[in-house]
Motif scaffolding. Sequence first.
Motif, PDB file in Angstrom:
ATOM      1  N   HIS A 176      29.605  38.781  48.133  1.00 42.95           N
ATOM      2  CA  HIS A 176      30.170  39.849  47.144  1.00 42.95           C
ATOM      3  C   HIS A 176      29.421  39.712  45.850  1.00 42.95           C
ATOM      4  CE1 HIS A 176      33.519  42.861  47.464  1.00 42.95           C
ATOM      5  NE2 HIS A 176      33.233  43.219  46.398  1.00 42.95           N
ATOM      6  N   HIS A 177      29.035  38.508  45.403  1.00 38.16           N
ATOM      7  CA  HIS A 177      28.249  38.440  44.309  1.00 38.16           C
ATOM      8  C   HIS A 177      27.099  39.303  44.019  1.00 38.16           C
ATOM      9  CE1 HIS A 177      25.566  36.200  41.458  1.00 38.16           C
ATOM     10  NE2 HIS A 177      24.871  36.142  42.277  1.00 38.16           N
ATOM     11  N   GLY A 194      38.015  37.977  53.377  1.00 43.37           N
ATOM     12  CA  GLY A 194      36.970  37.600  52.433  1.00 43.37           C
ATOM     13  C   GLY A 194      36.252  36.130  53.097  1.00 43.37           C
ATOM     14  N   SER A 231      46.660  40.349  52.957  1.00 44.23           N
ATOM     15  CA  SER A 231      45.680  41.088  53.002  1.00 44.23           C
ATOM     16  C   SER A 231      45.999  42.525  52.860  1.00 44.23           C
ATOM     17  CB  SER A 231      44.936  40.884  54.548  1.00 44.23           C
ATOM     18  OG  SER A 231      43.925  41.952  54.891  1.00 44.23           O
ATOM     19  N   ALA A 245      41.393  37.872  43.647  1.00 42.03           N
ATOM     20  CA  ALA A 245      41.127  39.264  43.391  1.00 42.03           C
ATOM     21  C   ALA A 245      41.640  39.387  41.874  1.00 42.03           C
ATOM     22  CB  ALA A 245      42.235  40.198  44.248  1.00 42.03           C
TER      23      ALA A 245
HETATM   24  N1  LIG Z   1      33.327  32.143  41.325  1.00 38.32           N
HETATM   25  C1  LIG Z   1      32.671  31.963  42.390  1.00 38.32           C
HETATM   26  O1  LIG Z   1      31.802  30.984  42.379  1.00 38.32           O
HETATM   27  C2  LIG Z   1      32.686  33.062  43.418  1.00 38.32           C
HETATM   28  C3  LIG Z   1      32.123  32.737  44.668  1.00 38.32           C
HETATM   29  C4  LIG Z   1      32.160  33.330  45.835  1.00 38.32           C
HETATM   30  C5  LIG Z   1      32.898  34.806  45.530  1.00 38.32           C
HETATM   31  N2  LIG Z   1      33.283  34.967  44.195  1.00 38.32           N
HETATM   32  C6  LIG Z   1      33.914  36.156  43.927  1.00 38.32           C
HETATM   33  O2  LIG Z   1      35.253  36.152  44.838  1.00 38.32           O
HETATM   34  C7  LIG Z   1      35.662  37.614  45.283  1.00 38.32           C
HETATM   35  C8  LIG Z   1      35.344  37.540  47.017  1.00 38.32           C
HETATM   36  O3  LIG Z   1      34.087  37.005  47.520  1.00 38.32           O
HETATM   37  P1  LIG Z   1      33.665  37.286  48.779  1.00 38.32           P
HETATM   38  O4  LIG Z   1      32.209  36.979  48.810  1.00 38.32           O
HETATM   39  O5  LIG Z   1      34.412  36.152  49.565  1.00 38.32           O
HETATM   40  O6  LIG Z   1      33.754  38.762  49.470  1.00 38.32           O
HETATM   41  P2  LIG Z   1      34.006  39.456  50.431  1.00 38.32           P
HETATM   42  O7  LIG Z   1      33.832  38.716  51.706  1.00 38.32           O
HETATM   43  O8  LIG Z   1      33.482  40.616  50.203  1.00 38.32           O
HETATM   44  O9  LIG Z   1      35.726  39.654  50.405  1.00 38.32           O
HETATM   45  C9  LIG Z   1      36.337  40.483  49.579  1.00 38.32           C
HETATM   46  C10 LIG Z   1      38.154  40.543  49.793  1.00 38.32           C
HETATM   47  O10 LIG Z   1      38.799  40.720  48.649  1.00 38.32           O
HETATM   48  C11 LIG Z   1      39.857  41.184  49.389  1.00 38.32           C
HETATM   49  N3  LIG Z   1      40.682  42.031  48.450  1.00 38.32           N
HETATM   50  C12 LIG Z   1      40.207  43.492  47.917  1.00 38.32           C
HETATM   51  N4  LIG Z   1      41.155  43.771  47.350  1.00 38.32           N
HETATM   52  C13 LIG Z   1      42.098  42.861  47.066  1.00 38.32           C
HETATM   53  C14 LIG Z   1      43.332  42.972  46.459  1.00 38.32           C
HETATM   54  N5  LIG Z   1      43.963  43.738  45.649  1.00 38.32           N
HETATM   55  N6  LIG Z   1      44.278  41.682  46.382  1.00 38.32           N
HETATM   56  C15 LIG Z   1      43.676  40.647  47.168  1.00 38.32           C
HETATM   57  N7  LIG Z   1      42.462  40.581  47.858  1.00 38.32           N
HETATM   58  C16 LIG Z   1      41.817  41.621  47.832  1.00 38.32           C
HETATM   59  C17 LIG Z   1      39.671  41.951  50.614  1.00 38.32           C
HETATM   60  O11 LIG Z   1      40.580  41.079  51.476  1.00 38.32           O
HETATM   61  P3  LIG Z   1      41.335  41.929  52.609  1.00 38.32           P
HETATM   62  O12 LIG Z   1      40.199  42.770  53.171  1.00 38.32           O
HETATM   63  O13 LIG Z   1      42.040  40.961  53.451  1.00 38.32           O
HETATM   64  O14 LIG Z   1      42.475  42.568  51.802  1.00 38.32           O
HETATM   65  C18 LIG Z   1      38.242  41.470  51.063  1.00 38.32           C
HETATM   66  O15 LIG Z   1      37.894  40.999  52.215  1.00 38.32           O
HETATM   67  C19 LIG Z   1      34.514  38.354  44.836  1.00 38.32           C
HETATM   68  O16 LIG Z   1      35.141  39.090  43.881  1.00 38.32           O
HETATM   69  C20 LIG Z   1      33.251  37.682  44.482  1.00 38.32           C
HETATM   70  O17 LIG Z   1      32.419  37.997  43.333  1.00 38.32           O
HETATM   71  C21 LIG Z   1      33.417  34.048  43.390  1.00 38.32           C
END
Ligand SMILES: NC(=O)c1ccc[n+]([C@@H]2O[C@H](COP(=O)([O-])OP(=O)(O)OC[C@H]3O[C@@H](n4cnc5c(N)ncnc54)[C@H](OP(=O)(O)O)[C@@H]3O)[C@@H](O)[C@H]2O)c1
Length: 333
Positions: free
Chosen positions: A40-41, A169, A190, A233
């Motif tokens: 997602h980054h 995610g 989810s 989220a």
């Molecule tokens: N800080 C760090 O080191 C780090 C590392 C990796 C990722 N991240 C961040 O973490 C987030 C997820 O990353 P990812 O790569 O795992 O993304 P991803 O595979 O695209 O997953 C995103 C997930 O967010 C969930 N989502 C959307 N709206 C939501 C809500 N209102 N409440 C709860 N969940 C919700 C969805 O889950 P459902 O479809 O199941 O609803 C979706 O599958 C992003 O913001 C990313 O930038 C941060």
Amino acid sequence: MRAAFFHGKDTPLTLKEIENSSNLAKDHVYIRLKNAAINHHELWMMKEQSESMPGGVILGSDGSGIIEAAQAEDDQYLIGKEVVINPSVGWGNNPAVQAHSFSILGYPAHGTFSDYISISKKQVFEKPEHLSFEEAAAVPLAGLTAYRALFTKARLRKGEKVLITGIGGGVALWAMQFALAFEARVFVTSGSQEKLEKALAMGASGTFNYKDENWVDKITKEAGGFDVIIDSAGGPQFNALLEMAYPGARVVIYGRTAGMIPDISPKTLFWKQLSLFGTTMGTTDEFLSMLDFVHKHQLKPIIDSTFPLDNINDAFNKMDEGKQFGKIVLSIS
Ligand SMILES: NC(=O)c1ccc[n+]([C@@H]2O[C@H](COP(=O)([O-])OP(=O)(O)OC[C@H]3O[C@@H](n4cnc5c(N)ncnc54)[C@H](OP(=O)(O)O)[C@@H]3O)[C@@H](O)[C@H]2O)c1
């Protein structure tokens, strides 16, 4: 070689043919990438990065492949090794927080959406034997983030009740697999019923749809509360998570998919003695521990789908629609 370049926000990635680099920097290895995975980054970058980049940057944090060359005489034994890449670059000496110069592979340094990458040998680790290249590419960034969130930050204990939000995610699914392997009880949310059913089949003790009007009441009634909450989220629903936390619980946030968090109640935080942690990626030690954990428990990533590198923009469109359950992988060679 082919490489997918990012030239600035709101434009698709451009696949180009470029020269293979023949001069390796000090202590670098040259890897023929077999697979990469998207995060997602990168989607945030494609939507928000306003800096203009005339030359472009090859995005991509996750990758697996085979070392084809090494710069140092002493490193020639590395040729032929099957490896995964740690995308956490230049963490620094303080395990509590990354150094100022820290970066995530793929920006500003060229990343893995390419046939080859030249990278410091310090970023490269042997691929866990039980994983294919495709599976191995789905481990690094998401696995590292989930590992640090659960074990370093929340200090998960066996038997505890963990709530993981947005289970579709990539990071969330690794967090679930790690917590289950550690004998915790896992509950998930989810916005998709189908994803909840998949999580139940994987061993979740309870599942809740955050789009249901009464999801908070439902969780409270069915699960009671949680020792640990892992959230990706933020957003307006974050306050409800604090209400679901048991007194003394640890709440860890690593993402911002739902945006800003309005009106956190100080009283909830101090009266329930909650610990609230932010976390990002992880140290080299955590990366190694995470790989060990994956190997020890013979864990395999949940892969939603695999796209050829040539169709990389389709992979990002799928992620943007939020339809995936698990990692979206790219096949390269
Ligand atoms: N800080 C760090 O080191 C780090 C590392 C990796 C990722 N991240 C961040 O973490 C987030 C997820 O990353 P990812 O790569 O795992 O993304 P991803 O595979 O695209 O997953 C995103 C997930 O967010 C969930 N989502 C959307 N709206 C939501 C809500 N209102 N409440 C709860 N969940 C919700 C969805 O889950 P459902 O479809 O199941 O609803 C979706 O599958 C992003 O913001 C990313 O930038 C941060």
